[in-house]
Scaffold this motif. Structure first.
Motif, mmCIF file in Angstrom:
data_model
loop_
_atom_site.group_PDB
_atom_site.id
_atom_site.type_symbol
_atom_site.label_atom_id
_atom_site.label_comp_id
_atom_site.label_asym_id
_atom_site.label_seq_id
_atom_site.Cartn_x
_atom_site.Cartn_y
_atom_site.Cartn_z
ATOM 1 N N PRO A 352 28.694 2.079 13.698
ATOM 2 C CA PRO A 352 29.844 1.336 14.202
ATOM 3 C C PRO A 352 29.735 -0.188 14.000
ATOM 4 O O PRO A 352 30.661 -0.795 13.509
ATOM 5 C CB PRO A 352 29.904 1.712 15.680
ATOM 6 C CG PRO A 352 28.608 2.364 16.005
ATOM 7 C CD PRO A 352 28.023 2.874 14.742
ATOM 8 N N THR A 353 28.631 -0.772 14.372
ATOM 9 C CA THR A 353 28.477 -2.219 14.165
ATOM 10 C C THR A 353 27.081 -2.462 13.593
ATOM 11 O O THR A 353 26.162 -2.834 14.314
ATOM 12 C CB THR A 353 28.588 -2.992 15.496
ATOM 13 O OG1 THR A 353 27.641 -2.421 16.413
ATOM 14 C CG2 THR A 353 29.963 -2.905 16.083
ATOM 15 N N PRO A 354 26.935 -2.243 12.299
ATOM 16 C CA PRO A 354 25.591 -2.189 11.695
ATOM 17 C C PRO A 354 24.722 -3.412 11.991
ATOM 18 O O PRO A 354 23.505 -3.301 12.066
ATOM 19 C CB PRO A 354 25.879 -2.091 10.193
ATOM 20 C CG PRO A 354 27.299 -1.689 10.082
ATOM 21 C CD PRO A 354 28.004 -2.094 11.318
ATOM 22 N N ASP A 355 25.335 -4.558 12.206
ATOM 23 C CA ASP A 355 24.525 -5.771 12.343
ATOM 24 C C ASP A 355 24.006 -6.022 13.751
ATOM 25 O O ASP A 355 23.156 -6.879 13.948
ATOM 26 C CB ASP A 355 25.340 -6.984 11.880
ATOM 27 C CG ASP A 355 25.713 -6.853 10.413
ATOM 28 O OD1 ASP A 355 24.969 -6.148 9.696
ATOM 29 O OD2 ASP A 355 26.742 -7.418 10.014
ATOM 30 N N SER A 356 24.535 -5.316 14.722
ATOM 31 C CA SER A 356 24.118 -5.647 16.094
ATOM 32 C C SER A 356 23.383 -4.493 16.766
ATOM 33 O O SER A 356 23.231 -4.460 17.973
ATOM 34 C CB SER A 356 25.327 -6.057 16.915
ATOM 35 O OG SER A 356 26.386 -5.153 16.716
ATOM 36 N N LEU A 393 19.322 11.619 13.006
ATOM 37 C CA LEU A 393 18.306 11.129 12.064
ATOM 38 C C LEU A 393 18.963 10.507 10.832
ATOM 39 O O LEU A 393 18.475 9.507 10.295
ATOM 40 C CB LEU A 393 17.387 12.283 11.634
ATOM 41 C CG LEU A 393 16.400 12.769 12.699
ATOM 42 C CD1 LEU A 393 15.703 14.032 12.222
ATOM 43 C CD2 LEU A 393 15.379 11.692 13.015
ATOM 44 N N GLN A 394 20.075 11.106 10.403
ATOM 45 C CA GLN A 394 20.785 10.523 9.254
ATOM 46 C C GLN A 394 21.277 9.119 9.586
ATOM 47 O O GLN A 394 21.196 8.202 8.761
ATOM 48 C CB GLN A 394 21.966 11.426 8.861
ATOM 49 C CG GLN A 394 21.504 12.731 8.221
ATOM 50 C CD GLN A 394 22.653 13.717 8.020
ATOM 51 O OE1 GLN A 394 23.601 13.754 8.808
ATOM 52 N NE2 GLN A 394 22.561 14.535 6.968
ATOM 53 N N ALA A 395 21.748 8.957 10.805
ATOM 54 C CA ALA A 395 22.198 7.629 11.238
ATOM 55 C C ALA A 395 21.022 6.663 11.305
ATOM 56 O O ALA A 395 21.110 5.502 10.879
ATOM 57 C CB ALA A 395 22.883 7.732 12.594
ATOM 58 N N ALA A 396 19.903 7.156 11.820
ATOM 59 C CA ALA A 396 18.710 6.306 11.925
ATOM 60 C C ALA A 396 18.275 5.844 10.534
ATOM 61 O O ALA A 396 17.911 4.678 10.338
ATOM 62 C CB ALA A 396 17.580 7.079 12.607
ATOM 63 N N PHE A 397 18.333 6.752 9.586
ATOM 64 C CA PHE A 397 17.964 6.407 8.205
ATOM 65 C C PHE A 397 18.853 5.278 7.681
ATOM 66 O O PHE A 397 18.372 4.304 7.105
ATOM 67 C CB PHE A 397 18.067 7.658 7.314
ATOM 68 C CG PHE A 397 18.066 7.359 5.848
ATOM 69 C CD1 PHE A 397 16.921 6.845 5.239
ATOM 70 C CD2 PHE A 397 19.192 7.571 5.067
ATOM 71 C CE1 PHE A 397 16.906 6.563 3.873
ATOM 72 C CE2 PHE A 397 19.188 7.294 3.717
ATOM 73 C CZ PHE A 397 18.049 6.779 3.114
ATOM 74 N N LYS A 398 20.166 5.397 7.917
ATOM 75 C CA LYS A 398 21.091 4.350 7.463
ATOM 76 C C LYS A 398 20.771 3.016 8.111
ATOM 77 O O LYS A 398 20.771 1.968 7.463
ATOM 78 C CB LYS A 398 22.532 4.734 7.837
ATOM 79 C CG LYS A 398 23.159 5.711 6.880
ATOM 80 C CD LYS A 398 24.654 5.871 7.170
ATOM 81 C CE LYS A 398 25.216 7.006 6.323
ATOM 82 N NZ LYS A 398 26.583 7.345 6.683
ATOM 83 N N LEU A 399 20.482 3.093 9.396
ATOM 84 C CA LEU A 399 20.234 1.866 10.149
ATOM 85 C C LEU A 399 18.957 1.160 9.681
ATOM 86 O O LEU A 399 18.878 -0.064 9.626
ATOM 87 C CB LEU A 399 20.137 2.247 11.636
ATOM 88 C CG LEU A 399 20.198 1.163 12.700
ATOM 89 C CD1 LEU A 399 21.382 0.239 12.469
ATOM 90 C CD2 LEU A 399 20.307 1.822 14.076
ATOM 91 N N MET A 400 17.963 1.951 9.321
ATOM 92 C CA MET A 400 16.656 1.386 8.965
ATOM 93 C C MET A 400 16.557 0.989 7.494
ATOM 94 O O MET A 400 15.687 0.210 7.110
ATOM 95 C CB MET A 400 15.548 2.408 9.261
ATOM 96 C CG MET A 400 15.379 2.771 10.709
ATOM 97 S SD MET A 400 14.882 1.363 11.712
ATOM 98 C CE MET A 400 13.128 1.288 11.341
#
Ligand SMILES: [Zn+2]
Length: 867
Positions: A352-356, A393-400
């Motif tokens: 939703p808000t990748p930078d924060s 986990l897929q979201a975590a991968f994107k975030l990291m």
């Protein structure tokens, strides 16, 4: 800048050219620039070692590898011949750093014929030796080197070989029927570590070995590589010794005086600016998770240790929670309170808000604390039972992906929604089967694929499985195995019903959160020309033939690697092994930790047996048996373990003349081999016929594959001590504390007297068994109860009593506890209580319904040999 990790760390034997940095890099480069986010989803395919049909190295058909498995390019020996012109000012060199040729004479001739028989070769009649276990701990054998080399050699705590005398040829190794391999603990906590800052890190131009204590200086300006024998120039800078501030003594530089060193690496060793420490927590908040109550403990631990998380001013942290939906937390500095953002489309997760979502720890500390204080109560009334772990986990991968770092996943059940969902595969009626044990491998490749993607983006995934029922660890564990993460398992976790597990989680978390961590790491092991590596064990991803990719490295991780001898080592009397671990420290420094181990080469079978490191051998075998259990079957793996004993003792027997035909003989170096193999057969990972939950078994296998030797040995063969009469005799002093050192007892009920109390150290569990007739003084002074009858059935702590015997007992247990990363749970078990079965199953010398006693096992081995 180099464009791949292979080029960075230098590959092996890359060049006929002059510079390694210019050598071609065949493998796809990891994303060098964090800013250009769309990541190439091009994790290179794992290199799967292919079994070959060549000679069996030992035992019952453990697969070996094609000689061609190692890097194809043949090592180059430079045109400079290994003659030893002695530079006039350096007459002392040949003594200090003898060339390989000169050493042959000093260490040759240790075979039986020409020298008195060493203790390690004393023949032991196993069936007649009733007490095979020594009363003091078994230490790693010291390699048979001259005194100078011995002094310089790497500590066995970091680096060990199953054979401390390396056979000259594969044929000789095959005759010995013993496994050849290395056991590594490369990033362990060290109290002393020479750290070297230097513009030039001196390495062999041919094979990229780091200069080390076992190279030889031909003269002041040239050194010969001990791995490929190339003669290299000594760079001008190396002539100056910063320690002694003297010039012209390159052999006194710290790199040449220490077999374990760490270099501060220059930008040549970077693909991108060193990443910051980034920590993401992914938390199960389904009904099951809330009911188990782990959130309170985790959030409390984080609050307590927030300032101790390794990192610098750039450290970033983030949190996600999930049940049937995924929840993100905006923690951007300036907000009045954390903002929860719910994403319910789990089929196509977006940020939703990748930078924060991953925020600077220091700038957003108050918001982070607010969230940690709120989290444990946020989901108390949830009715959501589903778990969308895969999408989370897929979201975590994107975030990291833009930075890399560490993801810590807390999971309490089978994932039931979205990608990676799993179904129960365990049949509880099969838990004590003596036949086929199924489902030791993953049910889906989802978690492995995800791990490889993570690894490609320098992200490791650590799994904390806190489950009350089957959760398919065999599938879930893949997320950590292939991303160089670690796996923690708390069966039957409940924060109030199971207080000892809760306390263990809290203690483990403290270690986990505060221990050293390395990021974006790679590890390469090099060995003397002629030897080759195949089959690596541990949690990592094999990036190219021999480069291990470690998104994270931690001080508690162990590794193993199998070796074969491809070319005869007849021209050398010494071989060396070197591990180089290139990583980014939590402070953003690029560092290289290097360990170098030196071992003699021998040509007789007797000498091979004389140098067996039985604990290293058993740990390597355990790793191989795990692979075998998964790729073939548990019974195959068990057969292979038994055959390892049968074959090696049979091979030894054939070398000893005038042997009694009825005796089962072993050289002293191998006398514990059958006992340890029997212990493995009775270990949770490999046992049959005893009720074993599938997840428990799989976890034991995970531990075998990732623990360093020192901890693995306690898990395989626990230590038993009598503790009701501790004395100061032989005690050691540690930080003003006197720590008693009771003798080791063999693991048999015959050693348990009813009048005593015994402590068993199984690595992650301690038991104190209290005999029915135990002295009341002990019960009162140490346990704090008036008599045996009043000791409660469940007791997990020793009270702090102001008596000498209490002090001694606690001092001893604390000392044992302090030496390990995971906090062991203590169970105090009364004789005749139902809980004693747990304790008794570790008495591996005794017979059980399902398994041999030690003596029966020996007879079985003997029968097999005579067949
Ligand atoms: Zn070299």
């Amino acid at each position: 800048m180099p464009n791949s990790y292979d080029a960075l760390e230098g590959g092996s034997y890359p060049d006929m050219l002059s510079s390694s940095a210019s050598s071609p890099a065949p493998d796809p480069a990891p994303e060098p620039d964090p800013a250009s986010a769309p990541a190439p989803a091009s994790a290179p395919a794992p290199v799967v070692p292919q079994p070959s049909k060549m000679a069996k190295p030992f035992g019952y058909g453990y697969p070996t590898l094609q000689p061609g498995y190692q890097n194809a390019t043949a090592p180059l020996i430079s045109g400079v011949q290994p003659s030893n012109p002695v530079y006039s000012g350096f007459q002392q060199y040949p003594q200090q750093y003898p060339g390989v040729n000169q050493l042959s004479s000093s260490i040759g001739g240790l075979s039986l014929q020409s020298s008195p028989q060493p203790e390690s070769l004393r023949p032991v009649n196993l069936t007649q030796e009733r007490n095979i276990l020594p009363m003091t701990p078994v230490w790693a054998p010291v390699p048979n080197l001259n005194a100078d080399l011995k002094k310089l050699n790497c500590s066995p705590d970091s680096f060990r070989c199953t054979l401390t005398n390396i056979p000259q040829t594969q044929a000789l190794l095959n005759k010995a029927k013993l496994p050849l391999g290395l056991l590594l603990h490369p990033f362990r906590d060290l109290t002393q570590l020479p750290v070297i800052t230097s513009n030039t890190i001196v390495r062999c131009r041919s094979c990229r070995t780091y200069i080390n204590p076992f190279v030889s200086f031909i003269d002041q300006r040239r050194w010969k590589c001990n791995l490929c024998y190339r003669v290299n120039d000594v760079p001008e800078e190396f002539m100056y010794n910063p320690l002694t501030r003297s010039y012209g003594e390159p052999h006194k530089r710290p790199e040449v005086q220490n077999s374990t060193v760490e270099f501060i690496a220059s930008s040549d060793y970077m693909l991108r600016p060193p990443q910051p420490a980034v920590y993401l927590f992914v938390l199960d908040v389904s009904h099951n998770a809330v009911e188990a109550g782990y959130l309170t403990i985790l959030c409390q631990s984080l609050l307590e240790n927030l300032d101790k998380l390794p990192g610098d001013s750039r450290t970033r942290i983030g949190f996600m929670t999930f049940d049937s939906t995924i929840h993100f937390y905006n923690l951007q500095e300036g907000l009045s309170q954390p903002q929860m953002l719910i994403v319910s489309d789990i089929d196509d997760v977006f940020l939703p808000t990748p930078d924060s979502l991953l925020v600077n720890l220091y700038e957003s500390k108050e918001l982070i604390k607010d969230l940690l204080n709120a989290l444990p109560n946020m989901f108390t009334n949830t009715r959501e039972t589903h778990s969308a772990l895969g999408p989370a986990l897929q979201a975590a991968f994107k975030l990291m992906s833009p930075t890399g770092g560490r993801v810590s996943v807390f999971q309490t059940q089978l994932p039931s929604l979205g990608a990676g969902l799993l179904q129960s595969r365990e049949d509880p009626n099969q838990r004590s089967s003596t036949k086929v044990v199924q489902h030791l491998g993953p049910a889906t490749d989802f978690y492995k694929k995800l791990a490889l993607d993570c690894s490609g983006q320098q992200t490791a995934v650590d799994l904390f499985l806190l489950s009350s029922q089957y959760s398919d660890l065999a599938s879930l564990a893949c997320m950590s195995k292939y991303s160089a993460g670690c796996i923690y398992y708390y069966p039957s976790f409940h924060y109030t019903h199971n207080p000892s597990q809760a306390e263990k989680l809290q203690k483990d978390l403290k270690r986990y959160l505060t221990r050293k961590i390395g990021f974006e790491a790679v590890m390469r092991i090099r060995c003397t020309k002629g030897l080759s590596m195949h089959t690596f064990h541990g949690n990592f991803f094999v990036r190219s033939t021999d480069l291990l990719s470690l998104a994270n490295i931690n001080p508690d991780a162990g590794f193993a690697v199998q070796l074969s001898i491809e070319e005869s080592l007849t021209d050398t009397s010494l071989v060396c092994f070197q591990t180089a671990l290139l990583y980014t420290s939590s402070k953003g420094e690029r560092r290289i930790r290097v360990h170098t181990l030196c071992l003699p080469v021998v040509s007789s079978l007797a000498d091979v047996y004389a140098g067996v490191d039985v604990q290293a051998a058993i740990c390597l075998l355990a790793n191989m048996a795990v692979d075998r259990s998964v790729s073939s079957s548990l019974s195959d793996a068990r057969d292979a373990l038994v055959n390892a004993v049968v074959d090696s003792l049979s091979a030894y027997g054939s070398t000893v003349s005038n042997l009694q035909h009825s005796a089962l003989m072993a050289p002293s170096s191998l006398k514990l081999f059958p006992l340890y193999v029997l212990a493995l057969l009775k270990q949770k990972a490999f046992r049959t016929g005893t009720s074993t939950r599938l997840d428990d078994r799989v976890y034991a296998m995970c531990q075998i594959k990732s623990q360093p030797l020192v901890h693995l040995m306690k898990m395989i063969h626990p230590n038993l001590y009598r503790i009701d009469r501790l004395t100061d005799e032989g005690a050691v002093h540690v930080n003003d504390r006197i720590v008693p050192q009771p003798p080791l007892q063999k693991l048999s009920a015959e050693k348990l007297t009813r009048e005593g109390a015994f402590l068993m150290d199984c690595g992650s569990v301690f038991y104190i068994w209290v005999g029915k007739g135990c002295d009341n003084n002990f019960i009162e002074d140490v346990l704090g109860y008036t008599n045996f009858a009043s000791i409660p059935q469940k007791m997990t702590h020793l009270p702090e009593l102001d008596t000498l015997s209490s002090e001694r007992a606690r001092s001893f247990i604390t000392w044992l506890r302090d030496s390990r990363p995971l906090s062991p749970i203590l169970h105090i078990v009364k004789d005749e209580s139902p809980a004693k079965a747990e304790f008794f199953q570790h008495l591996i010398e005794d017979r059980t319904e399902a398994a041999f006693s030690y003596y029966e096992f020996l007879l079985h081995v003997q029968q097999q040999i005579c067949k």
